[in-house]
Design a protein around this motif. Structure first.
Motif, PDB file in Angstrom:
ATOM      1  N   PRO A  58       0.802  -1.237   0.000  1.00 47.94           N
ATOM      2  CA  PRO A  58       0.000   0.000   0.000  1.00 47.94           C
ATOM      3  C   PRO A  58       0.831   1.281   0.000  1.00 47.94           C
ATOM      4  CG  PRO A  58      -0.841  -1.573   1.608  1.00 47.94           C
ATOM      5  CD  PRO A  58       0.473  -2.094   1.150  1.00 47.94           C
ATOM      6  N   GLN A  71      -1.139   5.912  -5.763  1.00 48.32           N
ATOM      7  CA  GLN A  71      -0.860   4.675  -5.027  1.00 48.32           C
ATOM      8  C   GLN A  71      -0.773   3.531  -6.018  1.00 48.32           C
ATOM      9  OE1 GLN A  71      -2.581   4.299  -1.131  1.00 48.32           O
ATOM     10  NE2 GLN A  71      -3.174   2.171  -1.515  1.00 48.32           N
ATOM     11  N   LEU A  74      -4.404   0.045  -5.563  1.00 48.92           N
ATOM     12  CA  LEU A  74      -5.507   0.722  -4.877  1.00 48.92           C
ATOM     13  C   LEU A  74      -6.831   0.164  -5.356  1.00 48.92           C
ATOM     14  CD1 LEU A  74      -6.558   3.027  -3.046  1.00 48.92           C
ATOM     15  CD2 LEU A  74      -6.490   4.516  -5.054  1.00 48.92           C
ATOM     16  N   TYR A 185      -5.317  -0.474   1.551  1.00 50.67           N
ATOM     17  CA  TYR A 185      -5.504  -0.864   0.146  1.00 50.67           C
ATOM     18  C   TYR A 185      -6.706  -0.162  -0.477  1.00 50.67           C
ATOM     19  CZ  TYR A 185      -2.049  -4.641   0.232  1.00 50.67           C
ATOM     20  OH  TYR A 185      -0.874  -5.354   0.305  1.00 50.67           O
ATOM     21  N   ALA A 189      -2.825   5.574   1.394  1.00 51.36           N
ATOM     22  CA  ALA A 189      -2.256   5.099   2.658  1.00 51.36           C
ATOM     23  C   ALA A 189      -1.679   6.218   3.521  1.00 51.36           C
ATOM     24  CB  ALA A 189      -1.200   4.023   2.374  1.00 51.36           C
TER      25      ALA A 189
END
Length: 490
Positions: A58, A71, A74, A185, A189
């Motif tokens: 993450p 990210q 995700l 996730y 994060a």
């Protein structure tokens, strides 16, 4: 004098008075002993690798542009999308996820057919987290004998209380890290971490962490092998994936029996190699004796192989008394023949070849579909109420709702045209130029009017087919959809 029992005698009078075995046996704590060897080292590597992926993923970043999250992995439930590095999966592309699940299932069938419950012994989350909790338990309380003494100690003195509380605190911290990694996730994060620490995160995040913490600690610290025996369905269905050539952890009975405890210098040709040291039982995480044969509880972790090989080396016997074996190996080796080829007899079999082929086909199909998909997509839905409208000049107009999806990371102008009969022209609601701007990585609903200028569709029936084209003005990419124009015939 012979006595005959009455025909309708009470059944309880003629059956054994032995109590029936219970469907569930209360858990007896198991304290596996530390062992060293190639399989134990392999489990350490896999545990570090899998836990590293789970906890670190993450936090990995991936630049997708200013309008998309950065990210790397995700699950964006709010926007109904899944990001995996350079790949973006939209809701209508769920077949990619379904394909990955099919590949995972086929892979599980393949490994089970070849190596039994190797997934359960090395990579199953229950096994990985249980190994982690046992590692903490051994680190705080000591190895098997020390933990046994602490368990049998009835008096709760300061020493026992300190060890148990310390162990429980570390277990809870691991559970919290597991639950925290899970929620990371589903949103950014770093931002969520800040919100969690200052107490401003959504209540769903806190609830999820609490639930995940409880389940992780309960499953990995207290339930352990009970999850594998009672909760997991795989031990009961794995037999369908296995045959007589499947490799599983087994005991070479013909070599080890009759077993007896004896010193190394004592030579007795009538005795087998097994010295009944119980090392294989003491290291087993589910507490079974592999010498009793293959059992439902066995997760094929192979720790008993490491323990037995170590003992055999110490008493001057050859390794392999407990080893990866197949049913077909027994008769072959009992006749004095050398071990058979693993690849030829256990891996390259029709069943494993079939699973491998199916797995590869699904994988190739997913890769082809991934590279064939375009960065622009469209759907066309004719408006049915009314089917068509007659204008004041006698022209006939049909209305369509066109959904345009822009998968690029920047805004794109899309030109909409039609191809078919020359009398058909296209008009866009709110766009006299025939070009519509679609925001980056979004979908836009555009109402499109198609008009037949000659007052009737050029066909013998009351409908005719034509094609709606959408062109990306920036790079020239084009997609189309076929649909039908409705009206009155000539």
């Amino acid at each position: 004098m012979k006595t005959t029992l009455p025909i309708f005698q009470n059944a309880s009078d003629s059956v054994s008075s032995d109590p029936e075995p219970a469907l569930y046996a209360a858990r007896e704590p198991i304290f596996p002993k530390r062992v060293q060897g190639k399989f134990r080292n392999l489990k350490w590597y896999i545990m570090a690798f899998t836990l590293g992926i789970y906890y670190i993923t993450p936090w990995l970043r991936w630049d997708r542009g200013p309008s998309l999250p950065d990210q790397a992995v995700l699950v964006d439930i709010a926007n109904r999308r899944f990001f995996f590095f350079m790949i973006e999966i939209w809701p209508h592309e769920f077949y990619f996820v379904a394909g990955l699940l099919i590949m995972a299932g086929l892979g599980l069938f393949l490994f089970t057919s070849a190596l039994g419950r190797v997934w359960c012994g090395y990579a199953c989350p229950q096994t990985v987290w249980t190994d982690l909790f046992i590692l903490v338990e051994r680190w705080i309380e000591g190895d098997r004998n020390a933990r046994l003494r602490l368990y049998r100690q009835k008096k709760w003195d300061f020493h026992k209380l300190r060890l148990r509380v310390s162990k429980l605190v570390v277990w809870v911290l691991i559970g919290m890290a597991t639950g925290g990694a899970w929620v990371f996730y589903f949103t950014d994060a770093p931002a969520l971490m800040v919100d969690l620490l200052n107490g401003s995160a959504h209540s769903i995040a806190y609830t999820t962490i609490v639930v995940m913490t409880f389940t992780t600690v309960f499953f990995g610290a207290f339930a352990r092998e009970q999850i594998c025996i009672y909760a997991c369905p795989w031990p009961r269905i794995q037999a369908a994936m296995m045959d007589e050539e499947t490799l599983t952890v087994g005991y070479r009975y013909w070599r080890g029996e009759p077993r007896a405890k004896r010193r190394r210098e004592v030579v007795d040709s009538d005795l087998g190699d097994c010295i009944d040291c119980m090392a294989c039982v003491n290291v087993c995480p589910v507490g079974i004796d592999i010498r009793d044969g293959q059992q439902l509880e066995c997760i094929t972790c192979a720790l008993c192989i490491d323990a037995c090989d170590d003992v055999m080396a110490k008493v001057g016997k050859s390794r392999g008394l407990i080893d990866y074996l197949a049913v077909g190996d027994e008769e072959h080796e009992r006749a004095g023949n050398p071990p058979r080829s693993i690849w030829r007899h256990h891996f390259l079999r029709p069943r494993t070849v079939l699973y491998t082929t199916l797995w590869a086909i699904v994988g190739v199909m997913l890769v082809v579909a991934l590279f064939m998909r375009t960065d622009i997509e469209m759907t066309v839905a004719p408006v049915r109420n009314p089917t068509f409208v007659t204008l004041s000049d006698g022209s006939i107009r049909n209305t369509y709702e066109v959904r345009l999806r822009n998968k690029h990371s920047d805004n794109r102008p899309f030109r909409i045209t039609v191809k078919g009969d020359p009398s058909l022209i296209v008009e866009l609601e709110g766009s006299p130029t025939g070009i519509v701007d679609v925001p980056a990585d979004q979908m836009k609903l555009q109402r499109v009017y198609v008009v037949s200028t000659n007052g009737a569709i050029p066909a013998e029936s009351a409908s005719t087919g034509f094609r709606i084209w959408v062109e990306d003005v920036a790079n020239g990419d084009r997609v189309y959809k076929d649909t039908v124009f409705n009206g009155r015939s000539k």
